[in-house]
Design a protein around this motif. Structure first.
Motif, PDB file in Angstrom:
ATOM      1  N   LYS A   1       0.868  -1.164   0.000  1.00  0.00           N
ATOM      2  CA  LYS A   1       0.000   0.000   0.000  1.00  0.00           C
ATOM      3  C   LYS A   1       0.906   1.215   0.000  1.00  0.00           C
ATOM      4  O   LYS A   1       2.112   1.098   0.128  1.00  0.00           O
ATOM      5  CB  LYS A   1      -0.920   0.011   1.231  1.00  0.00           C
ATOM      6  CG  LYS A   1      -0.161   0.118   2.550  1.00  0.00           C
ATOM      7  CD  LYS A   1      -1.110   0.169   3.709  1.00  0.00           C
ATOM      8  CE  LYS A   1      -0.375   0.396   5.013  1.00  0.00           C
ATOM      9  NZ  LYS A   1      -0.142   1.770   5.345  1.00  0.00           N
ATOM     10  N   VAL A   2       0.353   2.353  -0.162  1.00  0.00           N
ATOM     11  CA  VAL A   2       1.132   3.584  -0.120  1.00  0.00           C
ATOM     12  C   VAL A   2       1.216   4.010   1.335  1.00  0.00           C
ATOM     13  O   VAL A   2       0.225   3.966   2.041  1.00  0.00           O
ATOM     14  CB  VAL A   2       0.454   4.660  -0.990  1.00  0.00           C
ATOM     15  CG1 VAL A   2       1.191   5.977  -0.899  1.00  0.00           C
ATOM     16  CG2 VAL A   2       0.375   4.176  -2.436  1.00  0.00           C
ATOM     17  N   PRO A   3       2.350   4.415   1.860  1.00  0.00           N
ATOM     18  CA  PRO A   3       3.639   4.585   1.191  1.00  0.00           C
ATOM     19  C   PRO A   3       4.421   3.269   1.084  1.00  0.00           C
ATOM     20  O   PRO A   3       4.651   2.587   2.068  1.00  0.00           O
ATOM     21  CB  PRO A   3       4.368   5.608   2.039  1.00  0.00           C
ATOM     22  CG  PRO A   3       3.794   5.463   3.408  1.00  0.00           C
ATOM     23  CD  PRO A   3       2.364   4.983   3.225  1.00  0.00           C
ATOM     24  N   ILE A   4       4.804   2.942  -0.095  1.00  0.00           N
ATOM     25  CA  ILE A   4       5.512   1.691  -0.394  1.00  0.00           C
ATOM     26  C   ILE A   4       6.839   1.596   0.338  1.00  0.00           C
ATOM     27  O   ILE A   4       7.224   0.535   0.831  1.00  0.00           O
ATOM     28  CB  ILE A   4       5.736   1.569  -1.919  1.00  0.00           C
ATOM     29  CG1 ILE A   4       4.400   1.470  -2.651  1.00  0.00           C
ATOM     30  CG2 ILE A   4       6.635   0.393  -2.260  1.00  0.00           C
ATOM     31  CD1 ILE A   4       4.503   1.623  -4.163  1.00  0.00           C
ATOM     32  N   LEU A   5       7.567   2.694   0.449  1.00  0.00           N
ATOM     33  CA  LEU A   5       8.928   2.661   0.994  1.00  0.00           C
ATOM     34  C   LEU A   5       8.985   2.242   2.454  1.00  0.00           C
ATOM     35  O   LEU A   5      10.025   1.777   2.911  1.00  0.00           O
ATOM     36  CB  LEU A   5       9.610   4.020   0.811  1.00  0.00           C
ATOM     37  CG  LEU A   5       9.807   4.471  -0.629  1.00  0.00           C
ATOM     38  CD1 LEU A   5      10.579   5.787  -0.667  1.00  0.00           C
ATOM     39  CD2 LEU A   5      10.520   3.423  -1.452  1.00  0.00           C
ATOM     40  N   GLU A   6       7.891   2.389   3.187  1.00  0.00           N
ATOM     41  CA  GLU A   6       7.885   1.994   4.603  1.00  0.00           C
ATOM     42  C   GLU A   6       8.180   0.515   4.791  1.00  0.00           C
ATOM     43  O   GLU A   6       8.652   0.107   5.831  1.00  0.00           O
ATOM     44  CB  GLU A   6       6.545   2.326   5.257  1.00  0.00           C
ATOM     45  CG  GLU A   6       6.371   3.793   5.524  1.00  0.00           C
ATOM     46  CD  GLU A   6       5.068   4.080   6.258  1.00  0.00           C
ATOM     47  OE1 GLU A   6       4.357   3.130   6.654  1.00  0.00           O
ATOM     48  OE2 GLU A   6       4.761   5.267   6.409  1.00  0.00           O
ATOM     49  N   GLY A   7       7.915  -0.289   3.783  1.00  0.00           N
ATOM     50  CA  GLY A   7       8.128  -1.725   3.915  1.00  0.00           C
ATOM     51  C   GLY A   7       9.508  -2.198   3.508  1.00  0.00           C
ATOM     52  O   GLY A   7       9.771  -3.392   3.490  1.00  0.00           O
ATOM     53  N   ILE A   8      10.421  -1.271   3.194  1.00  0.00           N
ATOM     54  CA  ILE A   8      11.746  -1.659   2.718  1.00  0.00           C
ATOM     55  C   ILE A   8      12.804  -1.208   3.706  1.00  0.00           C
ATOM     56  O   ILE A   8      12.965  -0.011   3.963  1.00  0.00           O
ATOM     57  CB  ILE A   8      12.024  -1.044   1.320  1.00  0.00           C
ATOM     58  CG1 ILE A   8      10.967  -1.515   0.327  1.00  0.00           C
ATOM     59  CG2 ILE A   8      13.429  -1.399   0.848  1.00  0.00           C
ATOM     60  CD1 ILE A   8      11.010  -0.799  -1.002  1.00  0.00           C
ATOM     61  N   SER A   9      13.539  -2.155   4.260  1.00  0.00           N
ATOM     62  CA  SER A   9      14.607  -1.847   5.206  1.00  0.00           C
ATOM     63  C   SER A   9      15.872  -1.469   4.447  1.00  0.00           C
ATOM     64  O   SER A   9      16.457  -2.288   3.737  1.00  0.00           O
ATOM     65  CB  SER A   9      14.892  -3.066   6.087  1.00  0.00           C
ATOM     66  OG  SER A   9      16.089  -2.847   6.820  1.00  0.00           O
ATOM     67  N   THR A  10      16.307  -0.228   4.581  1.00  0.00           N
ATOM     68  CA  THR A  10      17.508   0.219   3.868  1.00  0.00           C
ATOM     69  C   THR A  10      18.777  -0.336   4.510  1.00  0.00           C
ATOM     70  O   THR A  10      19.835  -0.298   3.892  1.00  0.00           O
ATOM     71  CB  THR A  10      17.588   1.752   3.806  1.00  0.00           C
ATOM     72  OG1 THR A  10      17.570   2.276   5.128  1.00  0.00           O
ATOM     73  CG2 THR A  10      16.424   2.310   2.998  1.00  0.00           C
ATOM     74  N   ASP A  11      18.675  -0.862   5.724  1.00  0.00           N
ATOM     75  CA  ASP A  11      19.847  -1.439   6.390  1.00  0.00           C
ATOM     76  C   ASP A  11      20.195  -2.817   5.851  1.00  0.00           C
ATOM     77  O   ASP A  11      21.368  -3.178   5.779  1.00  0.00           O
ATOM     78  CB  ASP A  11      19.597  -1.557   7.904  1.00  0.00           C
ATOM     79  CG  ASP A  11      19.441  -0.199   8.564  1.00  0.00           C
ATOM     80  OD1 ASP A  11      20.006   0.786   8.043  1.00  0.00           O
ATOM     81  OD2 ASP A  11      18.745  -0.125   9.590  1.00  0.00           O
ATOM     82  N   THR A  12      19.201  -3.592   5.471  1.00  0.00           N
ATOM     83  CA  THR A  12      19.458  -4.978   5.073  1.00  0.00           C
ATOM     84  C   THR A  12      19.186  -5.268   3.599  1.00  0.00           C
ATOM     85  O   THR A  12      19.583  -6.309   3.099  1.00  0.00           O
ATOM     86  CB  THR A  12      18.595  -5.939   5.917  1.00  0.00           C
ATOM     87  OG1 THR A  12      17.216  -5.604   5.741  1.00  0.00           O
ATOM     88  CG2 THR A  12      18.961  -5.846   7.392  1.00  0.00           C
ATOM     89  N   THR A  13      18.526  -4.364   2.913  1.00  0.00           N
ATOM     90  CA  THR A  13      18.173  -4.587   1.512  1.00  0.00           C
ATOM     91  C   THR A  13      19.304  -4.132   0.604  1.00  0.00           C
ATOM     92  O   THR A  13      19.760  -2.990   0.694  1.00  0.00           O
ATOM     93  CB  THR A  13      16.877  -3.828   1.156  1.00  0.00           C
ATOM     94  OG1 THR A  13      15.843  -4.269   2.031  1.00  0.00           O
ATOM     95  CG2 THR A  13      16.467  -4.078  -0.278  1.00  0.00           C
ATOM     96  N   LYS A  14      19.747  -5.015  -0.287  1.00  0.00           N
ATOM     97  CA  LYS A  14      20.826  -4.676  -1.217  1.00  0.00           C
ATOM     98  C   LYS A  14      20.289  -4.172  -2.550  1.00  0.00           C
ATOM     99  O   LYS A  14      20.963  -3.442  -3.256  1.00  0.00           O
ATOM    100  CB  LYS A  14      21.714  -5.897  -1.456  1.00  0.00           C
ATOM    101  CG  LYS A  14      22.473  -6.311  -0.222  1.00  0.00           C
ATOM    102  CD  LYS A  14      23.354  -7.497  -0.500  1.00  0.00           C
ATOM    103  CE  LYS A  14      24.066  -7.911   0.776  1.00  0.00           C
ATOM    104  NZ  LYS A  14      24.821  -9.131   0.621  1.00  0.00           N
ATOM    105  N   ARG A  15      19.095  -4.589  -2.907  1.00  0.00           N
ATOM    106  CA  ARG A  15      18.480  -4.166  -4.160  1.00  0.00           C
ATOM    107  C   ARG A  15      16.967  -4.339  -3.994  1.00  0.00           C
ATOM    108  O   ARG A  15      16.507  -5.344  -3.493  1.00  0.00           O
ATOM    109  CB  ARG A  15      18.979  -5.025  -5.315  1.00  0.00           C
ATOM    110  CG  ARG A  15      18.354  -4.700  -6.656  1.00  0.00           C
ATOM    111  CD  ARG A  15      19.037  -5.466  -7.792  1.00  0.00           C
ATOM    112  NE  ARG A  15      19.580  -4.626  -8.834  1.00  0.00           N
ATOM    113  CZ  ARG A  15      20.520  -3.701  -8.763  1.00  0.00           C
ATOM    114  NH1 ARG A  15      21.084  -3.438  -7.629  1.00  0.00           N
ATOM    115  NH2 ARG A  15      20.924  -3.012  -9.793  1.00  0.00           N
ATOM    116  N   ALA A  16      16.211  -3.354  -4.449  1.00  0.00           N
ATOM    117  CA  ALA A  16      14.753  -3.432  -4.399  1.00  0.00           C
ATOM    118  C   ALA A  16      14.231  -3.630  -5.821  1.00  0.00           C
ATOM    119  O   ALA A  16      14.697  -2.978  -6.754  1.00  0.00           O
ATOM    120  CB  ALA A  16      14.174  -2.148  -3.805  1.00  0.00           C
ATOM    121  N   VAL A  17      13.294  -4.542  -5.966  1.00  0.00           N
ATOM    122  CA  VAL A  17      12.689  -4.806  -7.270  1.00  0.00           C
ATOM    123  C   VAL A  17      11.193  -4.533  -7.150  1.00  0.00           C
ATOM    124  O   VAL A  17      10.521  -5.139  -6.326  1.00  0.00           O
ATOM    125  CB  VAL A  17      12.938  -6.260  -7.732  1.00  0.00           C
ATOM    126  CG1 VAL A  17      12.265  -6.509  -9.080  1.00  0.00           C
ATOM    127  CG2 VAL A  17      14.426  -6.558  -7.807  1.00  0.00           C
TER     128      VAL A  17
END
Length: 107
Positions: A21-37
């Motif tokens: 759902k929006v906001p999409i970015l809330e579900g992505i951990s920038t600490d552990t994610t190497k690439r988002a698809v």
């Protein structure tokens, strides 16, 4: 043939999820994610574009690949904008289209 499009090296860890759902970015951990698809179909690319624009403003956000699926080439939306984002951020953003009437479905 389809599975080869999305293959990764053996042993590569993949995580599926996030907030759908929006906001999409809330579900992505920038600490552990190497690439988002991001995967979208049709006009569903709109929310992805907003999230991508926000992510590109963040210095430490991982690189993003967008796979946008459409039935026909004439249905592709925001092509010029996405091409420009890719040109401006070559190490942080890439995108490609899948035209299902030509290449088959993603499923």
């Amino acid at each position: 043939e389809k599975s080869k499009r999305f293959s990764t090296a053996e042993g590569t860890t993949l995580q599926f999820g996030g907030k759908f759902k929006v906001p999409i970015l809330e579900g992505i951990s920038t600490d552990t994610t190497k690439r988002a698809v991001f995967v979208s179909t049709g006009v569903g690319v709109g929310p992805c574009i907003g999230a991508i624009e926000k992510a590109l403003e963040q210095e430490h956000f991982p690189p993003i690949d967008l796979i946008a699926s459409y039935r026909t080439e004439s249905e592709v939306v925001y092509k010029d904008h996405l091409d420009k984002l890719q040109e401006e951020h070559p190490s942080k953003f890439s995108w490609k289209t899948i035209i299902t009437s030509e290449q088959g479905r993603l499923s």
